[in-house]
Scaffold this motif. Structure first.
Motif, PDB file in Angstrom:
ATOM      1  N   LEU A  79       0.493  -1.168  -0.072  1.00  0.00           N
ATOM      2  CA  LEU A  79       0.133   0.019  -0.112  1.00  0.00           C
ATOM      3  C   LEU A  79       0.954   1.283  -0.015  1.00  0.00           C
ATOM      4  N   SER A  80       0.566   2.302  -0.715  1.00  0.00           N
ATOM      5  CA  SER A  80       1.300   3.438  -0.565  1.00  0.00           C
ATOM      6  C   SER A  80       1.072   4.223   0.802  1.00  0.00           C
ATOM      7  N   ILE A  81       1.980   5.084   1.022  1.00  0.00           N
ATOM      8  CA  ILE A  81       2.016   6.135   2.234  1.00  0.00           C
ATOM      9  C   ILE A  81       0.667   6.392   2.600  1.00  0.00           C
TER      10      ILE A  81
ATOM     11  N   GLN B 213      -1.792   3.786   3.519  1.00  0.00           N
ATOM     12  CA  GLN B 213      -1.671   3.187   4.757  1.00  0.00           C
ATOM     13  C   GLN B 213      -2.146   4.386   5.972  1.00  0.00           C
TER      14      GLN B 213
ATOM     15  N   LEU C  43       6.920  18.437  -1.191  1.00  0.00           N
ATOM     16  CA  LEU C  43       6.022  17.911  -0.131  1.00  0.00           C
ATOM     17  C   LEU C  43       6.668  16.441   0.307  1.00  0.00           C
ATOM     18  N   VAL C  44       6.432  15.911   1.364  1.00  0.00           N
ATOM     19  CA  VAL C  44       6.597  14.514   1.565  1.00  0.00           C
ATOM     20  C   VAL C  44       6.232  13.767   0.794  1.00  0.00           C
ATOM     21  N   GLY C  45       6.923  12.973   0.248  1.00  0.00           N
ATOM     22  CA  GLY C  45       6.600  11.749  -0.932  1.00  0.00           C
ATOM     23  C   GLY C  45       6.801  12.286  -2.202  1.00  0.00           C
ATOM     24  N   ALA C  46       7.415  13.537  -2.406  1.00  0.00           N
ATOM     25  CA  ALA C  46       7.444  13.938  -3.744  1.00  0.00           C
ATOM     26  C   ALA C  46       8.532  13.120  -4.670  1.00  0.00           C
ATOM     27  N   GLY C  47       9.182  12.360  -3.907  1.00  0.00           N
ATOM     28  CA  GLY C  47      10.500  11.541  -4.586  1.00  0.00           C
ATOM     29  C   GLY C  47      11.660  12.355  -4.681  1.00  0.00           C
ATOM     30  N   ARG C  48      11.959  13.250  -3.643  1.00  0.00           N
ATOM     31  CA  ARG C  48      13.376  13.868  -3.664  1.00  0.00           C
ATOM     32  C   ARG C  48      14.314  12.899  -3.098  1.00  0.00           C
ATOM     33  N   SER C  49      14.004  12.082  -2.311  1.00  0.00           N
ATOM     34  CA  SER C  49      14.957  11.268  -1.697  1.00  0.00           C
ATOM     35  C   SER C  49      15.262  10.050  -2.601  1.00  0.00           C
ATOM     36  N   GLU C  50      14.205   9.879  -3.510  1.00  0.00           N
ATOM     37  CA  GLU C  50      14.387   8.754  -4.268  1.00  0.00           C
ATOM     38  C   GLU C  50      15.435   9.153  -5.493  1.00  0.00           C
TER      39      GLU C  50
ATOM     40  N   GLU D 230      17.601  15.856   4.443  1.00  0.00           N
ATOM     41  CA  GLU D 230      17.022  16.372   5.802  1.00  0.00           C
ATOM     42  C   GLU D 230      18.248  16.594   6.713  1.00  0.00           C
TER      43      GLU D 230
ATOM     44  N   ARG E 218      16.798  17.027  10.405  1.00  0.00           N
ATOM     45  CA  ARG E 218      15.832  16.411  11.021  1.00  0.00           C
ATOM     46  C   ARG E 218      16.272  15.816  12.497  1.00  0.00           C
TER      47      ARG E 218
ATOM     48  N   SER F 264      12.621  19.265   4.047  1.00  0.00           N
ATOM     49  CA  SER F 264      10.977  19.412   4.269  1.00  0.00           C
ATOM     50  C   SER F 264      10.802  20.701   4.739  1.00  0.00           C
TER      51      SER F 264
HETATM   52  N1  LIG Z   1       6.817   1.941   1.669  1.00  0.00           N
HETATM   53  C1  LIG Z   1       6.423   2.520   0.682  1.00  0.00           C
HETATM   54  N2  LIG Z   1       5.612   2.007  -0.092  1.00  0.00           N
HETATM   55  C2  LIG Z   1       4.852   2.295  -1.163  1.00  0.00           C
HETATM   56  N3  LIG Z   1       5.459   3.524  -1.534  1.00  0.00           N
HETATM   57  C3  LIG Z   1       6.158   4.300  -0.882  1.00  0.00           C
HETATM   58  C4  LIG Z   1       6.760   3.675   0.295  1.00  0.00           C
HETATM   59  N4  LIG Z   1       7.873   4.628   0.581  1.00  0.00           N
HETATM   60  C5  LIG Z   1       7.708   5.763  -0.245  1.00  0.00           C
HETATM   61  N5  LIG Z   1       6.695   5.349  -1.240  1.00  0.00           N
HETATM   62  C6  LIG Z   1       6.493   6.403  -2.283  1.00  0.00           C
HETATM   63  O1  LIG Z   1       7.818   6.624  -2.815  1.00  0.00           O
HETATM   64  C7  LIG Z   1       7.490   8.207  -3.285  1.00  0.00           C
HETATM   65  C8  LIG Z   1       8.884   8.707  -2.849  1.00  0.00           C
HETATM   66  O2  LIG Z   1       8.884   9.089  -1.465  1.00  0.00           O
HETATM   67  P1  LIG Z   1      10.082   9.674  -0.670  1.00  0.00           P
HETATM   68  O3  LIG Z   1       9.779   9.587   0.738  1.00  0.00           O
HETATM   69  O4  LIG Z   1      11.111   9.347  -1.244  1.00  0.00           O
HETATM   70  O5  LIG Z   1       9.551  11.123  -1.014  1.00  0.00           O
HETATM   71  P2  LIG Z   1      10.573  12.416  -0.501  1.00  0.00           P
HETATM   72  O6  LIG Z   1      10.277  13.612  -1.330  1.00  0.00           O
HETATM   73  O7  LIG Z   1      11.909  12.132  -0.165  1.00  0.00           O
HETATM   74  O8  LIG Z   1       9.843  12.834   0.926  1.00  0.00           O
HETATM   75  P3  LIG Z   1      10.509  12.865   2.195  1.00  0.00           P
HETATM   76  O9  LIG Z   1      10.256  14.385   2.643  1.00  0.00           O
HETATM   77  O10 LIG Z   1       9.897  12.066   3.303  1.00  0.00           O
HETATM   78  O11 LIG Z   1      11.858  12.790   2.267  1.00  0.00           O
HETATM   79  C9  LIG Z   1       6.268   8.706  -2.849  1.00  0.00           C
HETATM   80  O12 LIG Z   1       5.351   8.500  -4.127  1.00  0.00           O
HETATM   81  C10 LIG Z   1       5.968   7.571  -1.826  1.00  0.00           C
HETATM   82  O13 LIG Z   1       4.608   7.378  -1.733  1.00  0.00           O
END
Ligand SMILES: Nc1ncnc2c1ncn2[C@@H]1O[C@H](COP(=O)(O)OP(=O)(O)OP(=O)(O)O)[C@@H](O)[C@H]1O
Ligand SMILES: Nc1ncnc2c1ncn2[C@@H]1O[C@H](COP(=O)(O)OP(=O)(O)OP(=O)(O)O)[C@@H](O)[C@H]1O
Ligand SMILES: [Mg+2]
Ligand SMILES: [Mg+2]
Lengths: 513, 350, 352, 324
Positions: free
Chosen positions: A156-158, A161, A302-309, A436, A439, A468
């Motif tokens: 499930l996506s965050i 969840q 925003l959190v989850g935008a994909g920056r960390s990825e 971060e 943090r 963030s």
């Molecule tokens: N455990 C997971 N299961 C499914 N999808 C996930 C999971 N963790 C992250 N994602 C998805 O991966 C994408 C990128 O998330 P990520 O946490 O890298 O974003 P971010 O911009 O780095 O946020 P943060 O501010 O938390 O660092 C989002 O679409 C998120 O929903």
């Protein structure tokens, strides 16, 4: 599922508070998470709890939930002293909690995740799965989402969840509902639904605690606001009596500008990092960024935008599908952190305790870990070389620890962060990616980290900073990339970057929320 | 737009995708092929009875192991518990000839419970990894057994006929031992699948930290897992005495890894939270049936173990493949649901 | 900026040699070595014949397979994995030596093949654990059956015997002439112990092994190739298992499918008694060697004292349980005391 | 033969009149050895020696090696053992003999160079013939038969099986040996192997199990199965184990020597060696007392083998007379 009305209470505060905490303290080893916290919540009101990252909000929540036990202080529920030794107790006492990090059982079905430990049963005491399914569907209908109640939580996506956590908390029919940043992963529609429900619960006479870093939400939803700083209580206000600016001042405890000791007017050098058209299916798309020597480039979103990825793919702990990553002229194929280190990248990841440090290893060994090969002569590591390296860098970063042999996990959060930075600075990188950077770090250390970043940039290091915290991005960056849903939506010069422009790009909306 | 109830949607699909179905199918194919080659295998004088009788004891141990593994633990001591209770049962009959059979049976099972309790206390109270603890108690229980028995052993003649008949008796052609194993299996499966306590065991195995946040009694569930495992191993020990009628101090040696293997083949994931005791029991049936079928199939009896090994590896690799496929499928399924939700929210409600 | 006084900075340095020695002296390894010494002193004092050269000689020959296997096993467990297939690989290697010798091969050639198969078996384990990503416990329970099955399949329950005397003597000859305590084969162990000891404690690879066991994710983020580390350790375990198979064959002059059956649990038990954490990241070679010798000496002494095989098993199991529980209890008590002190007035409400 | 003169044997055990004799069975907990070792203990104590029984929990060669080593260190006078492997024990036994310890094998031998004498229950030919004759009689001289043996490298078993095959070929051409399976002298394995045997050979007429554990397990299996009375069973068994199955008709007749006699004879052999009455050379003679038969004089045969006598046949008529 309809909520039964349990005796209507007046919505305005009065009488015995539902929840009363006073002078609560909690320490984890050397880290003092709470010094003297205070919180009073009345029936029929929604109470906001605000504070910087690391102010101790989540810790306070966990103490109320019975997950942690306070070291000291007063804890009253309905005017009676209570002492929960497990979350089961607080649940029985009518407290429902949505934790900041969703905690689901990945192998179990969604409906069981919601009803675990209190599943509806038949006359014989066996599980009544169809009743459970119906109640789950009813909850989801109320929240306006469709999730298959029978699917496992795995995958499930965050956001989903988080919705399940909310459904779970609502289904508890509790008199006190605590929500720790429930909206962090939700979109506007879902947030609206949640707020409608929250107001309905308030009108039924329940008490709610709402934690968020989004001021618009707080001012939209909450009746009262309690401000925390550095683990201590600062003040409580009626929402109608204060402005957001006043709250921020109380949260931070100082004027915001001094937090960011940014040296202006540096001319950046040559391009160190050049990312072009980077793709990773389903995670991010067509990301192009550059970072120059001496420059701090911020990444907001925003959190989850994909920056960390993106950062992980650049550094090579993750693979990427297409695009190019060039560091100092050489191309990185992805999936190989060692190549990235050799090319001169240092990466301070977002999760310090899981990714940044080996918390059970000594500080010295942690600092020397990346350089283990370079420390070896004839293939053997001499301990004195490790010690010398670790001592030098911990002095440079002023890490506070008894000696180099203590386990890194026993350091305070800020010092752990410094240890991670030390470990990477020891590699003499040309590019620092820091996710971060502050943090969970207290305000004093935060300034130090910022000063350090500024100094490193002045020395010619290229820095890519993901944060963030909007003020941090605005205060420290020479340039800002804004990401939204896996794409870079805008690139802003320092003089263009304001909270308005960044937020607009981050939410991809024309009007501000 | 028609909304299908999830229960109706793909009931067959769920059954077909289940690991248990695959294992059961493997058993059926194996029995069918072997019977074609040698009709007596399943239809001969004793063929059918043995088909069910031989796996019965391992089924009990596999169910016991399944319970423990589901909570993300492991119990290597089951074989030693079996040996000790089997010998104790025999000794009770020899030293106490007038004892009623049912009492001895109960005492034997009770001994298993007591040994399981020792494991449970050590693992859940001392919080020591169960692999280490049960390896230690494997040695200790086995040693205690040999110390007690010495060179002595219990012989068929020492046991009451009524008791030993239990080991081979049949009801309508179905061996009593198998019936007992099936009843135990059904009870355990019911508890794990349909009682709150059972579901909590899955939760504990799936994510112990989340279980703490939920307020579940993690230690208590783990503890009861070991008690149940000991009890079932004790029952298996009593039935071992009934079936083989001769019990020496080394009875059941090496069964611990077979029980783990049966559970793993049956789809109980060693990382906890996944699988059913049905799978574990089917795994036990598959293992023992292979043992019996291979000579008939023309594979030398000496190669059986190699086949079993390959099978275990195949099973866990398969699990892995299925799991990652499922994870991917679930992720894409989620995307569909989200769009559905929007459509539904806009369309179906007036 | 509101200024609290600049906090006192204690910039850490390495502790003094004295302090570090103290840590070692009160460490887990020292405890096991101390236990070994105690066992030896007590056994020499009260068990007739224990102190003799022959006792030592047989003791070494008996524990040598466990000693050898414990070396790579230590490293594998340090990385947080486990290899239960070692004893089966010993059996397979033994059978290969026998079958090939029977087919007319020379012993060195047959031994080379056995070692090669050990490498391949180890690589199979490593591949399944790292590349496929399966839990090592499950994988090696599978290969335990597989390797043993191939061994038994190749030779049935028959045996190959009658290996040439000069090779058998390599294993059983004494280093300093007849009647002395040290078999020359111990040299092989000493060399391997040094190799594995240095590898674990003094090389970048060793650092990577500890790191991988403590936290694989953080190690990956620090540029450690966790998969490669684990893979090569499984390969090393397979290699040593192959060696032990050759030793076993020559020592007992018998290649059989059931050689070394059940030895895997003894190896794991010895490694755990030697202070290696089953969760990975902790443990050291000296402690493990002492752990093996403690168990071996205890067995030898009990046998000489005419204690039966059963009591010996109980002693082993008890030692294992106590050795893992004892440190827990000590830290548990310490933590509780600390908490009670910190809580002070709230003592009455303290709950767990 | 070299007389003990090395540093380990401090004094000649026979010199002070004490016979320090250790029995090493294939494994502990085997009733056959229980019986012979118990009788041996009585015999040894009667002639003023000390008896000790040690052994591994499971019947493995390496387990026995460990115990031979231990006995060597303890400098016992004589080791009396039943070997799990012909050659695997040799090095250990050689060292024991170098240390002046007398080595007697009984029941199951090692290579003749590694021991002083071997006390055989009967000669392989006699044993093989007796069993084949018994099974032939029970199945009417034709049909498929199978053998349920102990471990695959038990010397005595293999010698008997070889003799049986030869005897079958020469005297019973209508009988076919279709399978040899190994129950490892383990009750459960033997039981399961019997079952497997019957399912993989539906036309089986009879089973020969030349091991006490095997025949008892097979009899127990047959007695509760539909094969009872249809598949014949014979072999080597003890009366106490088999009484029940002879009475209920599962088994008509089986053979064995008296394990107690074997233990007693082995004890006296060890005594004779310690007294240096015999050295193991062909033609040496000595006396043994307390045997169930009247024989007291025994002569060492070729290869240092001493034979107890003909196997004895037990059937419904005589089984009540025995208790071991
Ligand atoms: N455990 C997971 N299961 C499914 N999808 C996930 C999971 N963790 C992250 N994602 C998805 O991966 C994408 C990128 O998330 P990520 O946490 O890298 O974003 P971010 O911009 O780095 O946020 P943060 O501010 O938390 O660092 C989002 O679409 C998120 O929903
Ligand atoms: N289990 C723990 N062990 C050690 N330190 C902890 C633990 N939990 C929290 N802390 C520390 O306590 C402090 C307060 O953390 P807490 O999570 O309560 O902050 P928060 O106000 O919720 O912050 P955020 O807004 O980022 O969620 C932080 O410095 C954190 O590192
Ligand atoms: Mg928080
Ligand atoms: Mg991130």
């Amino acid at each position: 599922m309809a909520m039964k009305t349990t005796g209507a209470q007046p919505p305005e505060p009065g009488g015995t508070p539902l929840l009363q905490l006073r002078d609560v303290s909690k320490a984890f080893g050397a880290v003092v998470a709470l010094a003297s916290a205070e919180l009073t919540v009345y029936r029929g009101s929604i109470h906001a709890l605000v504070g910087e990252n690391g102010a101790g909000k989540s810790t306070l929540v966990k103490i109320i939930a019975g997950l942690y036990q306070r070291d000291r202080g007063e804890f009253r529920l309905d005017g009676e002293d209570v002492d929960f030794d497990s979350t089961a107790r607080s649940k029985d006492a009518g407290i429902a909690v949505i934790y900041q990090e969703p905690t689901l059982f990945p192998d179990l079905s969604v409906m069981e995740n919601i009803f675990m430990g209190r599943q509806p049963t038949t006359r014989w005491g066996g599980l009544d799965r169809s009743a459970m399914r119906e109640r789950t569907s009813a909850l989801f209908r109320r929240l306006g989402v469709t999730i298959d109640p029978d699917r496992p939580a795995l995958g499930l996506s965050i956001a989903d969840q988080q919705i399940i956590e909310i459904a779970k908390a609502i289904s508890l029919d509790a008199k006190l509902l605590i929500m720790d940043e429930p909206t962090a992963a939700l979109s506007g529609v879902e947030v609206d639904r949640l707020f409608t429900i929250a107001r309905a619960l308030r009108d039924e006479g329940r008490g709610l605690v709402f934690i968020s870093h989004r001021f618009d939400e707080i001012f939209d939803l909450c009746d009262r606001i309690t401000v925390m700083r550095d683990g201590s209580y600062v003040s409580t206000h009626e929402t109608v009596d204060v402005t957001a600016a006043e709250i921020v001042t109380r949260m931070v405890g100082r004027s915001v500008e001094t937090l960011f000791p940014k040296t202006e007017g540096i001319t950046p050098g040559e391009v160190v990092l050049d990312v072009d058209g980077l793709n990773r299916h389903g995670v991010f798309e067509d990301v192009s960024i550059t970072v120059r020597a001496g420059e701090i480039v911020g990444m907001a979103g925003l959190v989850g935008a994909g920056r960390s990825e993106v950062a992980r793919a650049v550094f090579g702990v993750d693979q990427y599908d297409s695009g190019t990553v060039i560091v100092g002229g050489s191309r990185l194929r992805g999936g190989d952190p060692r190549a990235a280190i050799k090319a001169g990248i240092a990466f301070v990841p977002e999760d310090r305790r899981r990714q940044g440090l080996l918390v059970d290893l000594s500080v010295g060994r942690n600092i020397a870990l990346v350089l283990r090969r370079r420390l070896a002569a004839w293939g053997l590591i001499a301990r004195h070389r490790e010690d010398a390296l670790a001592a030098r860098w911990s002095r440079t970063l002023q890490i506070k620890a008894r000696d180099l042999d203590v386990e890194a996990g026993t350091l305070s959060g800020g010092n752990q962060q410094k240890a991670v930075i030390a470990k990477w600075m020891a590699t003499k990188p040309r590019l620092l990616i820091i996710d971060e950077p502050t943090r969970g770090i207290d305000v004093g250390t935060k300034t130090e980290v910022h000063r350090l970043l500024d100094q490193l940039a002045q020395e010619g290091l290229a820095i890519l900073m993901i944060s963030s915290e909007l003020p941090e991005v605005l205060g420290m960056s020479d340039r800002v990339y804004v990401m939204s849903e896996g794409r870079v939506t805008r690139e802003l010069r320092r003089d263009e970057a304001t909270s308005e422009t960044v937020m607009t790009a981050a939410t991809r909306m024309e009007e501000t929320v | 737009m028609t909304t299908l109830s999830p229960a109706r949607r793909g009931w067959w699909g769920i059954v077909l995708r289940r690991r248990e179905t695959g294992v059961a199918l493997a058993v059926i194919v194996l029995v069918a092929v072997t019977t074609l080659i040698s009709p007596s295998f399943a239809t001969g004088a004793d063929g059918f009875r043995n088909l069910l009788l031989t796996p019965s004891l391992l089924m009990l141990l596999a169910v016991a192991q399944g319970i423990v593994i589901i909570t993300k633990n492991i119990d290597l001591s089951v074989s030693a518990v079996l040996g000790l209770t089997a010998y104790a049962t025999g000794r009770m009959f020899t030293d106490w000839p007038d004892a009623p059979i049912w009492l001895v049976v109960l005492l034997g099972i009770g001994l298993g419970t007591a040994l399981g309790t020792i494991n449970g206390v050590l693992v859940s109270v001392a919080r020591v990894p169960s692999l280490v603890i049960t390896l230690g108690t494997l040695y200790a229980f086995r040693g205690a057994n040999i110390a007690w028995a010495g060179g002595d052993r219990v012989n068929a003649a020492d046991l009451p006929r009524g008791f030993t008949r239990l080991g081979t008796a049949t009801v309508l052609g179905v061996p009593v031992l198998f019936l007992i194993a099936v009843v135990v299996l059904l009870v355990v499966a019911y508890v794990l699948g349909y009682r709150r306590s059972g579901r909590e065991m899955y939760a504990v195995g799936s994510d112990a930290d989340a279980a703490v946040l939920y307020g579940l009694k993690v230690s208590r569930r783990v503890f009861f897992g070991f008690v149940a495992s000991g009890t079932l191993a004790g029952l298996a020990g009593v039935l071992f005495a009934a079936r083989y009628a001769t019990v020496s101090s080394t009875a059941g040696s090496g069964l611990e890894l077979e029980a783990v293997a049966a559970a793993v083949i049956g789809g109980v994931a060693i990382v906890g939270g996944v699988g059913t005791v049905f799978g574990a029991a089917l795994g036990a049936i598959l293992l023992t049936t292979i043992d019996r079928a291979l000579p008939t199939l023309g594979i030398g009896e000496f190669w059986q173990q190699a086949v079993v090994g390959a099978l275990i590896i195949g099973a866990i690799v398969l699990d892995r493949v299925i799991a990652s496929r499922q994870a991917r499928r679930l992720r894409s399924a989620h995307a569909h649901i989200s769009t559905d939700a929007v459509i539904q929210a806009k369309g179906s409600k007036p | 900026m509101t200024t609290t006084a600049e906090p006192v900075r204690v910039t850490p340095t390495a502790p003094s040699i004295l302090a570090r020695t103290k840590t070692i002296l009160f460490g887990r390894d020292a405890a096991v070595i101390g236990l070994l010494i105690v066992v030896w002193l007590v056994a020499t004092a009260i068990v007739p014949n224990f102190g003799r050269p022959n006792t030592v000689y047989y003791l070494i020959l008996d524990v040598l397979p466990i000693l050898l296997l414990a070396l790579p096993m230590t490293l594998v467990v340090v990385t947080g994995e486990i290899d239960l297939s070692v004893a089966s690989m010993v059996g397979l290697s033994s059978v290969l030596v026998g079958v090939l010798y029977q087919a007319g091969w020379s012993i060195p050639l047959a031994a080379l093949v056995a070692i090669g198969v050990g490498l391949i078996g180890g690589a199979l384990n490593g591949f399944l654990v790292t590349t496929v990503g399966l839990p090592s416990l499950a994988v090696t329970v599978g290969t335990l059956a597989l390797f043993r099955g191939i061994a038994v399949g190749l030779l049935g329950t028959g045996a190959v015997t009658g290996f040439p005397g000069e090779y058998k003597d390599l294993v059983t000859d004494r280093l300093f002439g007849p009647g002395t305590a040290i078999p020359q084969i111990l040299v092989v162990f000493v060399v391997l112990a040094v190799v594995f000891g240095v590898l674990l404690h003094f090389t970048p690879f060793g650092r990577s092994a500890y790191a991988s066991g403590l936290n694989a994710e953080a190690s990956h983020f620090s540029g450690i190739d966790v998969h490669a580390v684990k893979f090569w350790l499984f390969v090393a375990t397979g290699l040593v298992s192959g060696l032990v198979g050759i030793y076993w064959t020559l020592r007992y002059d018998s290649a059989r499918g059931d050689n070394a059956q059940g030895l895997e649990l003894s190896v794991v038990a010895a490694v755990l008694v030697g202070g290696v954490s089953i969760f990975g990241g902790r443990g050291a070679i000296p402690g493990v060697i002492a752990g093996v010798l403690v168990i071996g000496s205890l067995h030898s002494a009990l046998r000489l004292a005419d204690v039966s095989a059963d009591a010996i098993n109980i002693a082993t199991g008890g030692l294992l349980v106590v050795s893992v529980i004892f440190p827990r209890i000590v830290t548990g008590i310490r933590r509780r005391i600390a908490r009670i002190r910190r809580r002070g007035s709230r003592l009455g409400l303290a709950s767990d | 033969l070299t007389v003990a003169a090395t540093g380990c044997g401090t004094d000649d055990p026979a010199g002070d009149g004490g016979y320090d004799i250790a029995f090493l069975p294939k494994n502990l907990g085997n009733p056959y050895f229980e019986a012979s070792d118990a009788a041996a203990q009585k015999a040894i104590e009667d002639f003023g020696g000390t008896f000790k029984e040690v052994g591994p929990a499971e019947a493995t060669a390496d387990g026995q090696v460990t115990y031979i080593n231990t006995l060597t260190q303890q400098s016992v006078g004589a080791i009396v053992l039943s070997a799990n492997d012909t050659s695997a024990l040799c090095d250990a036994l050689d060292e024991a003999r170098e240390a002046g310890i007398k080595v007697v094998t009984f029941d199951s031998d090692v290579d003749p160079e590694c021991r002083d004498v071997y006390v055989s229950a009967s000669s392989p030919e006699l044993i093989a013939k007796k069993q084949i004759d018994l099974i032939a009689e029970q199945v009417g001289g034709k049909g498929e038969i199978a053998i349920l043996s102990a471990t695959a490298n038990a010397t005595n078993q293999n010698a008997w099986i070889e003799e049986m095959e030869a005897y079958l070929a020469s005297d019973y051409p209508d009988m076919e040996l279709v399978d040899v399976v190994y129950g490892d002298d383990d009750d459960q394995t033997s039981y399961d192997k019997t079952e497997a045997l019957l399912s993989s050979h539906p036309d089986l007429a009879g089973i020969v199990s030349p091991t006490t554990v095997g025949i008892a397990a097979a009899a127990r299996y047959l007695s509760t199965s539909d094969f009872k009375g249809k598949v014949a069973l014979t072999g080597l068994g003890t009366p106490n184990d088999m009484r029940e199955y002879v009475t209920d008709g599962t088994v008509t007749a089986f053979a064995l020597w008296n394990p107690e006699d074997l233990g007693i004879l082995a004890s006296y052999t060890a005594k004779a060696l310690l007294d240096e009455d015999i050295t193991g050379a062909e033609g040496d003679t000595f006396t043994a007392k307390g045997l169930s038969s009247d024989v007291t004089e025994f002569t060492v045969g070729p290869d240092g083998v001493i034979t107890l006598g003909d196997p004895f046949v037990f059937d419904a008529d005589n089984i009540g007379d025995f208790d071991f």
